[in-house]
Scaffold this active site. Structure first.
Site, PDB file in Angstrom:
ATOM      1  NE  ARG A 114      33.785 -53.333  29.137  1.00  0.00           N
ATOM      2  CZ  ARG A 114      34.326 -53.906  30.205  1.00  0.00           C
ATOM      3  NH1 ARG A 114      34.090 -55.172  30.454  1.00  0.00           N
ATOM      4  NH2 ARG A 114      35.091 -53.230  31.008  1.00  0.00           N
ATOM      5  NE  ARG A 164      26.234 -44.071  26.338  1.00  0.00           N
ATOM      6  CZ  ARG A 164      27.459 -44.580  26.459  1.00  0.00           C
ATOM      7  NH1 ARG A 164      27.829 -45.625  25.725  1.00  0.00           N
ATOM      8  NH2 ARG A 164      28.331 -44.058  27.293  1.00  0.00           N
ATOM      9  NE  ARG A 181      37.662 -49.719  34.684  1.00  0.00           N
ATOM     10  CZ  ARG A 181      37.656 -48.461  34.294  1.00  0.00           C
ATOM     11  NH1 ARG A 181      37.127 -48.144  33.139  1.00  0.00           N
ATOM     12  NH2 ARG A 181      38.185 -47.522  35.021  1.00  0.00           N
ATOM     13  CG  ASP A 212      35.506 -41.673  35.471  1.00  0.00           C
ATOM     14  OD1 ASP A 212      35.421 -42.442  34.496  1.00  0.00           O
ATOM     15  OD2 ASP A 212      35.098 -40.503  35.448  1.00  0.00           O
ATOM     16  CB  SER A 222      31.786 -46.304  31.531  1.00  0.00           C
ATOM     17  OG  SER A 222      32.485 -45.705  30.472  1.00  0.00           O
ATOM     18  N   GLY A 228      29.659 -48.783  23.944  1.00  0.00           N
ATOM     19  CA  GLY A 228      30.587 -48.006  23.120  1.00  0.00           C
ATOM     20  C   GLY A 228      31.697 -48.889  22.563  1.00  0.00           C
ATOM     21  NE  ARG A 255      34.561 -47.150   8.511  1.00  0.00           N
ATOM     22  CZ  ARG A 255      35.227 -46.032   8.240  1.00  0.00           C
ATOM     23  NH1 ARG A 255      35.922 -45.423   9.169  1.00  0.00           N
ATOM     24  NH2 ARG A 255      35.191 -45.519   7.042  1.00  0.00           N
TER      25      ARG A 255
HETATM   26  N1  HPA Z   1      33.760 -37.851  30.821  1.00  0.00           N
HETATM   27  C1  HPA Z   1      33.140 -38.244  29.690  1.00  0.00           C
HETATM   28  N2  HPA Z   1      32.780 -39.471  29.464  1.00  0.00           N
HETATM   29  C2  HPA Z   1      33.034 -40.392  30.401  1.00  0.00           C
HETATM   30  C3  HPA Z   1      33.665 -40.065  31.590  1.00  0.00           C
HETATM   31  C4  HPA Z   1      34.038 -38.725  31.806  1.00  0.00           C
HETATM   32  O1  HPA Z   1      34.596 -38.361  32.852  1.00  0.00           O
HETATM   33  N3  HPA Z   1      33.814 -41.197  32.324  1.00  0.00           N
HETATM   34  C5  HPA Z   1      33.279 -42.191  31.590  1.00  0.00           C
HETATM   35  N4  HPA Z   1      32.796 -41.713  30.441  1.00  0.00           N
END
Ligand code: HPA
Length: 236
Positions: free
Chosen positions: A24, A87, A217, A204, A90, A20, A43
């Site tokens: 990265r 893809r 990370r 997370d 995270s 994304g 962009r």
């Molecule tokens: N929500 C949506 N997308 C995400 C999250 C999340 O908690 N963590 C990492 N990408």
């Protein structure tokens, strides 16, 4: 050149990794590829093409959310003839057995809606990964002893979620994690007969509140890139 990608036609490889975050993309190119060329900076959505063990690879930022990813993936497929799109991103863990730092290999991606909802109308289409690519990613994760889970994920339209009940239903139905892009990647790959997979690092956790410290990370992101590259070329 397309509206959103400044690369010349031959500048994009058949195999494209899609983080994304454009920075990265730069990190992955610097750490995994040789003979790196910057092929897009329109962009600020950086894209690099280089060599991975004799294979040509492009690593192109896709942005956040399905509408943005859809722009890049449409152009990569329709204008540059990308054939394998992976893809790397995270996600937020949703099940108790899913820990921060684990890798998720997404078999399917559920959603409330995607940019393709307009054409599916009343259909609840099930966007799914390319099986051979998925199997190769599982093999690569096992070989590297990277803790991983294989199953369904939820591609949400919102990060700041006002509908916790939707997450609850996803968790109740065994969904492993939430992110914001994979369902439309799978829709587009299936529409154009290309291979797609989402490989995600749990950054997370929605129920424990645990989050990957920024110092860790990079290591986790690196594991995911290694699995993606291994998978891309073991099935060709
Ligand atoms: N929500 C949506 N997308 C995400 C999250 C999340 O908690 N963590 C990492 N990408």
């Amino acid at each position: 050149m397309t509206i959103h990608i400044g690369a010349q036609k031959g500048d994009i490889a058949e195999t494209v990794l899609l983080p994304g975050d454009p920075y990265r993309a730069k990190w992955a190119a610097d750490n995994f590829l040789t003979k790196i060329r910057l092929v897009n900076e329109t962009r600020g959505m950086l894209g690099f093409t280089g060599d991975y063990l004799g294979h040509n690879v492009t690593i192109q930022g896709s942005g956040m959310g399905m509408p943005t990813l859809s722009i890049y993936v449409n152009e990569l497929i329709r204008d540059y003839d990308a054939k394998t799109l992976i893809r790397i991103g995270s996600c937020g863990g949703m099940q108790p057995e899913v820990n921060v730092r684990d890798v998720i290999i997404a078999m399917t991606a559920s959603s409330v809606s995607t940019p393709s909802s307009a054409i599916f109308k009343e259909l609840n289409f099930a966007p799914s990964a390319d099986y051979a690519l998925l199997r190769a990613a599982v093999d690569a994760a096992r070989k590297r002893s990277t803790p991983h889970h294989v199953g369904g994920i939820y591609s949400s339209d919102v990060f700041y979620d006002e509908r916790p009940d939707l997450n609850e239903q996803m968790m109740r139905h065994g969904i492993l994690a939430v992110e914001m892009e994979a369902a439309e990647l799978y829709n587009l790959a299936l529409r154009y007969n290309r291979r797609a997979l989402a490989i995600l690092t749990v950054s997370d956790h929605l129920t424990t509140g645990e989050a990957l410290p920024s110092s860790q990370r990079e290591q986790s992101f690196g594991d995911m890139v290694a699995i993606a590259l291994d998978a891309a070329f073991s099935t060709v």
